[in-house]
Design a protein around this motif. Structure first.
Motif, PDB file in Angstrom:
ATOM      1  N   UNK A 228      72.074  50.982  25.371  1.00 31.94           N
ATOM      2  CA  UNK A 228      74.015  50.696  25.050  1.00 31.94           C
ATOM      3  C   UNK A 228      74.143  50.783  23.342  1.00 31.94           C
ATOM      4  N   UNK A 229      73.380  49.646  22.892  1.00 25.58           N
ATOM      5  CA  UNK A 229      73.343  49.279  21.385  1.00 25.58           C
ATOM      6  C   UNK A 229      73.509  50.545  21.091  1.00 25.58           C
ATOM      7  N   UNK A 230      71.997  50.942  21.049  1.00 26.38           N
ATOM      8  CA  UNK A 230      71.713  52.189  20.250  1.00 26.38           C
ATOM      9  C   UNK A 230      72.886  53.733  20.101  1.00 26.38           C
ATOM     10  N   UNK A 234      73.937  52.974  16.740  1.00 25.07           N
ATOM     11  CA  UNK A 234      72.337  53.490  16.044  1.00 25.07           C
ATOM     12  C   UNK A 234      72.874  55.313  16.146  1.00 25.07           C
ATOM     13  N   UNK A 235      74.054  55.903  16.778  1.00 24.30           N
ATOM     14  CA  UNK A 235      73.971  57.274  16.755  1.00 24.30           C
ATOM     15  C   UNK A 235      73.310  57.864  18.318  1.00 24.30           C
ATOM     16  N   UNK A 236      72.668  57.154  19.497  1.00 22.00           N
ATOM     17  CA  UNK A 236      71.748  58.137  19.679  1.00 22.00           C
ATOM     18  C   UNK A 236      72.757  58.660  20.798  1.00 22.00           C
ATOM     19  N   UNK A 239      68.938  64.571  23.707  1.00 21.65           N
ATOM     20  CA  UNK A 239      68.154  64.339  24.267  1.00 21.65           C
ATOM     21  C   UNK A 239      67.233  62.727  24.553  1.00 21.65           C
ATOM     22  N   UNK A 240      67.571  62.590  23.852  1.00 26.55           N
ATOM     23  CA  UNK A 240      66.766  60.753  23.401  1.00 26.55           C
ATOM     24  C   UNK A 240      67.159  60.379  24.591  1.00 26.55           C
ATOM     25  N   UNK A 241      68.871  60.077  24.608  1.00 30.00           N
ATOM     26  CA  UNK A 241      69.565  59.504  25.051  1.00 30.00           C
ATOM     27  C   UNK A 241      69.818  59.333  26.680  1.00 30.00           C
TER      28      UNK A 241
END
Length: 269
Positions: A228-230, A234-236, A239-241
């Motif tokens: 959630x912080x990312x 962090x703009x996650x 695909x990564x998320x």
């Protein structure tokens, strides 16, 4: 009566799953509408089965079969909220088969009777169970959205995406769905774990008993807090998320199904 309602709910969830799957290959209009009606009918019957169970047992879930039945119900409830929020019934083509699997596993497992001591029947335990179930159900929806995102992304990159590409929601909507489910689930899980800690202190005099489920649930909470912080700072996205959401749900599944078999403790299952 409970078994009758459960088997009827399974039948409706199975029919809804087939209708949802069919909508991915055919013209979705009528099939999606039918699938939605069938899923809701299954949910009503499922609710009836759990109401009878609670009336007869008068206690929170005390074995794996009970927990899976309640988890399946919570997943449908969160799905219906998500569907209404995004006005997209296609999400059900991934969510309802998962519900069918959970409730089917519950019906197949032996219904062992676990006796709970009176302190474990008070309001705090109910709050712990309900909040944790709803939080984990939201993570199940986040996982469904993540899987759909990866499928849609793969179709988008292929030379011949086919009809499935047209049926699935856009990548943006699926990413937003996973984020919405994460934002919904994390506070619920946090409150669920806090209520469990308070119950542990009031019953045993310690905040944690460090059984397998508590340990792994704490690890899962840290993972989702980082995710959630990312996403917030962090703009996650993309695909990564999506991959991290799937990994997180694997952690939820392990905490629920296997962690307590490794380190036994205060949880009944």
């Amino acid at each position: 009566m409970e078994l009758t309602f459960t088997y009827l709910a399974l039948l409706f969830y199975l029919s809804a799953s087939l209708a949802y799957m069919g909508s991915l290959a055919a013209r979705p209009g009528k099939l999606l509408k039918v699938a939605g009606i069938l899923a809701r009918a299954g949910f009503v019957l499922h609710t009836g089965a759990l109401a009878v169970h609670l009336y007869q047992q008068g206690r929170p879930p005390a074995n794996l079969a009970d927990w899976l039945a309640f988890y399946a119900w919570a997943t449908v409830a969160v799905y219906l909220v998500t569907e209404a929020h995004y006005e997209s019934k296609v999400i059900g083509s991934f969510a309802i088969p998962l519900v069918l699997l959970l409730l089917g596993a519950s019906a197949a497992l032996p219904k062992t009777i676990e006796t709970l001591s009176p302190p474990l029947k008070h309001f705090g335990v109910w709050m712990h169970v309900i909040l944790t179930l709803l939080g984990n159900a939201a993570f199940a929806l986040a996982c469904c959205g993540a899987v759909m995102f990866l499928v849609q992304e793969w179709l988008l990159k292929s030379k011949h995406p086919g009809v499935l590409f047209e049926r699935l929601p856009s990548l943006k909507l699926l990413d937003d769905l996973s984020y919405f489910s994460l934002v919904l689930g994390f506070p619920l899980l946090t409150l669920g774990l806090l209520s469990g800690v308070l119950v542990s202190y009031s019953v045993w005099g310690s905040f944690l008993s460090w059984d397998g489920r508590q340990i792994w649930s704490s690890i899962t909470w840290v993972f989702y807090a980082a995710l959630l912080h990312g996403r917030l700072a962090g703009g996650w996205r993309g695909r990564k998320a999506a991959i991290l959401s799937i990994i997180g749900f694997c952690g939820v599944a392990f905490a629920s199904l296997a962690a307590n078999l490794i380190i036994r403790g205060t949880h009944a299952f």
